[in-house]
Scaffold this motif. Sequence first.
Motif, PDB file in Angstrom:
ATOM      1  N   LEU A  79      -1.528 -59.874  26.725  1.00 41.60           N
ATOM      2  CA  LEU A  79      -1.650 -61.286  27.096  1.00 41.60           C
ATOM      3  C   LEU A  79      -0.280 -61.815  27.515  1.00 41.60           C
ATOM      4  N   HIS A  80      -0.270 -63.040  28.035  1.00 46.25           N
ATOM      5  CA  HIS A  80       0.978 -63.717  28.374  1.00 46.25           C
ATOM      6  C   HIS A  80       1.151 -64.902  27.434  1.00 46.25           C
ATOM      7  N   ALA A  81       2.354 -65.071  26.911  1.00 47.92           N
ATOM      8  CA  ALA A  81       2.648 -66.163  25.991  1.00 47.92           C
ATOM      9  C   ALA A  81       4.109 -66.549  26.165  1.00 47.92           C
ATOM     10  N   GLY A  82       4.357 -67.584  26.946  1.00 49.82           N
ATOM     11  CA  GLY A  82       5.726 -68.010  27.219  1.00 49.82           C
ATOM     12  C   GLY A  82       6.136 -69.165  26.318  1.00 49.82           C
ATOM     13  N   GLU A  83       7.222 -68.999  25.610  1.00 53.18           N
ATOM     14  CA  GLU A  83       7.790 -70.038  24.751  1.00 53.18           C
ATOM     15  C   GLU A  83       6.815 -70.497  23.668  1.00 53.18           C
ATOM     16  N   LEU A  84       5.906 -69.623  23.251  1.00 55.86           N
ATOM     17  CA  LEU A  84       4.994 -69.908  22.149  1.00 55.86           C
ATOM     18  C   LEU A  84       5.475 -69.164  20.901  1.00 55.86           C
ATOM     19  N   THR A  85       5.364 -69.817  19.766  1.00 56.68           N
ATOM     20  CA  THR A  85       5.679 -69.159  18.492  1.00 56.68           C
ATOM     21  C   THR A  85       4.384 -68.568  17.942  1.00 56.68           C
ATOM     22  N   ILE A  86       4.277 -67.241  17.985  1.00 55.14           N
ATOM     23  CA  ILE A  86       3.066 -66.569  17.502  1.00 55.14           C
ATOM     24  C   ILE A  86       3.200 -66.386  15.991  1.00 55.14           C
ATOM     25  N   GLU A  87       2.288 -66.995  15.270  1.00 56.60           N
ATOM     26  CA  GLU A  87       2.370 -66.967  13.806  1.00 56.60           C
ATOM     27  C   GLU A  87       1.570 -65.824  13.206  1.00 56.60           C
ATOM     28  N   SER A  88       0.414 -65.534  13.783  1.00 49.20           N
ATOM     29  CA  SER A  88      -0.375 -64.395  13.308  1.00 49.20           C
ATOM     30  C   SER A  88      -1.429 -64.058  14.337  1.00 49.20           C
ATOM     31  N   VAL A  89      -1.941 -62.820  14.262  1.00 54.18           N
ATOM     32  CA  VAL A  89      -3.043 -62.370  15.107  1.00 54.18           C
ATOM     33  C   VAL A  89      -4.028 -61.641  14.206  1.00 54.18           C
ATOM     34  N   GLY A 103       9.700 -60.807  26.181  1.00 49.80           N
ATOM     35  CA  GLY A 103       9.763 -61.820  27.211  1.00 49.80           C
ATOM     36  C   GLY A 103       8.539 -62.722  27.114  1.00 49.80           C
ATOM     37  N   GLU A 104       7.758 -62.789  28.171  1.00 53.89           N
ATOM     38  CA  GLU A 104       6.541 -63.610  28.178  1.00 53.89           C
ATOM     39  C   GLU A 104       5.289 -62.769  27.955  1.00 53.89           C
ATOM     40  N   ASP A 105       5.451 -61.521  27.571  1.00 53.28           N
ATOM     41  CA  ASP A 105       4.318 -60.645  27.286  1.00 53.28           C
ATOM     42  C   ASP A 105       4.036 -60.631  25.789  1.00 53.28           C
ATOM     43  N   TYR A 161       2.154 -71.129  28.817  1.00 49.01           N
ATOM     44  CA  TYR A 161       3.085 -71.941  28.032  1.00 49.01           C
ATOM     45  C   TYR A 161       2.368 -72.901  27.090  1.00 49.01           C
ATOM     46  N   TRP A 162       1.022 -72.936  27.149  1.00 46.69           N
ATOM     47  CA  TRP A 162       0.325 -73.758  26.154  1.00 46.69           C
ATOM     48  C   TRP A 162      -0.802 -73.008  25.447  1.00 46.69           C
ATOM     49  N   PHE A 163      -1.209 -71.860  25.984  1.00 46.59           N
ATOM     50  CA  PHE A 163      -2.088 -70.990  25.194  1.00 46.59           C
ATOM     51  C   PHE A 163      -1.923 -69.549  25.659  1.00 46.59           C
ATOM     52  N   PRO A 164      -1.971 -68.584  24.741  1.00 52.98           N
ATOM     53  CA  PRO A 164      -1.852 -67.179  25.138  1.00 52.98           C
ATOM     54  C   PRO A 164      -3.075 -66.763  25.937  1.00 52.98           C
ATOM     55  N   CYS A 165      -2.855 -66.116  27.061  1.00 48.73           N
ATOM     56  CA  CYS A 165      -3.949 -65.782  27.979  1.00 48.73           C
ATOM     57  C   CYS A 165      -3.472 -64.679  28.916  1.00 48.73           C
ATOM     58  N   PHE A 166      -4.402 -64.114  29.676  1.00 49.06           N
ATOM     59  CA  PHE A 166      -3.991 -63.232  30.769  1.00 49.06           C
ATOM     60  C   PHE A 166      -3.863 -64.140  31.982  1.00 49.06           C
ATOM     61  N   ASP A 167      -2.634 -64.500  32.285  1.00 47.46           N
ATOM     62  CA  ASP A 167      -2.352 -65.621  33.190  1.00 47.46           C
ATOM     63  C   ASP A 167      -2.243 -65.140  34.633  1.00 47.46           C
TER      64      ASP A 167
END
Length: 872
Positions: A79-89, A103-105, A161-167
């Motif tokens: 997925l793509h996740a730019g400037e997001l703090t990933i807390e858990s999956v 990076g943004e991956d 930049y506002w939700f993790p997705c395949f952008d």
Amino acid sequence: MAAHEHLEFGCGRRSLGGGLGGRAPFAFPGTERRYAPDRSVDIRHTRLEIAFDPEVIQMSAAATHHFTALSDETRVLHLHAGELTIESVTDEGGDALTFRQAGEDLLIDLPRALVFDEPGAVTVNYSATPRRGIYFIQPDAGYPDKAYQAWTQGQDEDSRYWFPCFDHPAEKFSSEILARVPAKYTAVSNGALESKTEHEDGTVTWHWKQEAEHSAYLVTLCVGEFDEIVLDREPVPLTAYVPPGMRQIAERAFGRTRAMVDHLAERFGVPYPYEKYAQVVVEDFIFGGMENTSATTLIDLVLYDDRAALDFDMDGLVVHELAHQWWGDLLTCREWPHAWLNEGFATFTQVIWKEHAEGADEAAWERYGHAATYRAEDGGEYRRAIVDRRFEEPIDLFDHHLYEKGALVLHMLRKELGTDAFWRAITTYAETNRGGSVVTEDLRVAIEAATGRNLDWFLDQWVYHAGHPELAVSWSWDKAKALLSVTVKQTQKTAEEMVDVFRAKVDVAVTGADGSTSTHAFEMTRRDHTFHVACADEPARVEVDPHGDLLSAVKLEQPTKASRATLASDAPLIARIRAAHALTDEPTQENVAALAAQLPTAFWALASECAKALGAMRTPAARDVLIHALQNCEHPKARRGIAAALGSFRHDAQAGTALRSLLEAGDPSLFVEAAAATSLGQTRVPEARAVLEQALATKDAWAETIRIGIVNGLAALGDEEVVPAITSCTVYGRHQRLRAAAIRALGTVGKRMSRREAILETLADRCEEFDLRVVIAATAAMRTIGDPRGIPILGGAPARHPDGRVRREAKAAALRLGRSGERQTEVARLSDDVESLRKQGAALLDRMEKLEARLENGTTNGDGSASRSSSA
């Protein structure tokens, strides 16, 4: 995304700088070709659960993706996740999964390898203090009246930049959003409203669900205090969400939405495809509009007052975004190089709506403007193929080649196929690819399936190659042979990115002495092509491509009497406009009179172009005609063009007086006043500065339109003394449009100054801001000035700005400055000298014509002066 007249930024389109002419390469040195990324899974559905308060720039959320594997041994979800703090999956059972960010991956290790088509699901819990993707609008000391709002903007690849997705646009999925916000706010998103749940803590969860699949960049969420206006309920609910108290203005802006939906569905052959259509007006939107699936977001300039409505509307923007619901949302470009299938189609639809709602002349004028806008970029910025893989960021492609040229290619396609066959092909294209991702080849296949026509050559020359034909058109009649010969020469210089010869259908309209007109269709296939028409009598008029169907630059090589005949006739609008401009080469009294005759009664766009032609003549006779027309012309858009044309008469006291009188007395149209203010500055008459600075203090108007005209007029004076007045309009707290215009105006003034340190300091300060309109205006001003001292400024904050448009403009400006040196100052000063010589020549020509007229009607005195004979 869309653009519109009077808006500095349209839907997605980059705003180019200016000032240093000459074509440069589109791709920066070292730019590589880009291709769509691989996908390991097919995301089928995304559920977003988001909680935030627009008054706090912070969000926490969970994104759940349901997917199927696209290959055996699928072990990692990318997925793509730019400037997001990933807390858990976690997986669908709630077990934690390992992940890593590069990076943004965002790379998530699945609990086991999946085989092809095997389903899976993950939930990503995250938080963010976002700078892009979602924008928090809040009041501050400079703008205390701003409303609290939060809205998203995903195109091109900012949803990450506002939700993790395949952008990427090739990935399409259904979606739902559960937005929990304070109860006073409304949340609007894609699809249908499933529920609205109130909570004890004073928050409300809005649950929106979109059943149809769409790309990540089309997922939207707008939160604010809105009035909901129901425009229609059946067969599809049509709504508008606007700031409180704006209902009446909104009904004017959006009142034609139902008619637009009905007409587009009929033209495209496909009903409107979604559960609803909402239009949400927000503050500080970074484009003109954004076609989020079933819920378009629009800039607040779409709400204009009664005075602006006299000669202005936003129908072009509204219908552009609506058209995207088919072209961009239902059918989505598979990768960005083919984005003309989104933007070119939507821009073309603006013309289709004009044609339906306002008639053939308005549609022709719209196309004429599209062609001029594209040619300006092609000639002064860069030339590229519409489909081009050489870009650093996808937003680089969102230019006038993509939008306007793309639209004009579709118009030529309609001409090539014929109207009925064209729309049959468009319907086939839409039905065949409904809900999917498309490239240009899909359009070609649909055309062939619907019409039997193989148009490889057409798409090759217009879409996959760059440029357009430049035509020299002439004709002659042979009495002995009773034959009319029409010669069309392609004079463009060929380059590697262009085809050698453009092939196109060309109409030739021949009008006889009896007034009857016959139209003959030819195919241009050679660089020097002569067409022959049997013609027993000498034609009164000959017009090549009279409707302007062919994207080209045309130079008429014919006697001026032929141009006057076309101008005075009922020929198509484009033929008459070309004839008007052909007369400027010979500023005789006869040609002035021919242009003057059109000002009172012609279609407003023709009158405006005739005024422009008179302005280009710069003779006293032409000036007098314009002054009279300014005082007597009824149509505000024509009057606007007349006021603009008077700006061509530099140091002319009479032109200055007429413009001053209009500005001081006012005009029903704010756009006429703005044009008069700019022209007054362009005349550089002695009183202009004082008049303009006085008006700057008093002329309030919608979106600061008049003050923008005043600022441009001050800049045109070329006087260093205007810098303080202009600079005062750049400060934080002034209207954004005015700030951007004033910043660009500083560039216009600065390029004529040898000591410009104060201006450069102001521009450097503006480059440090976040507002992209302000920063792009500052980069454009730097580029206009042409001072290499701007290079390190451009390489600072603008080069690091989160918006890709800013970064590209800063880089392009820095490259231009590296080549320009100080020659721009000398060029500006030389242009002033040339203008002075031109004015002297025009005055001399006028005196000669008056003398010749007096000689024809009288006698000369012994000293050679003329005297009129008298009878006893």
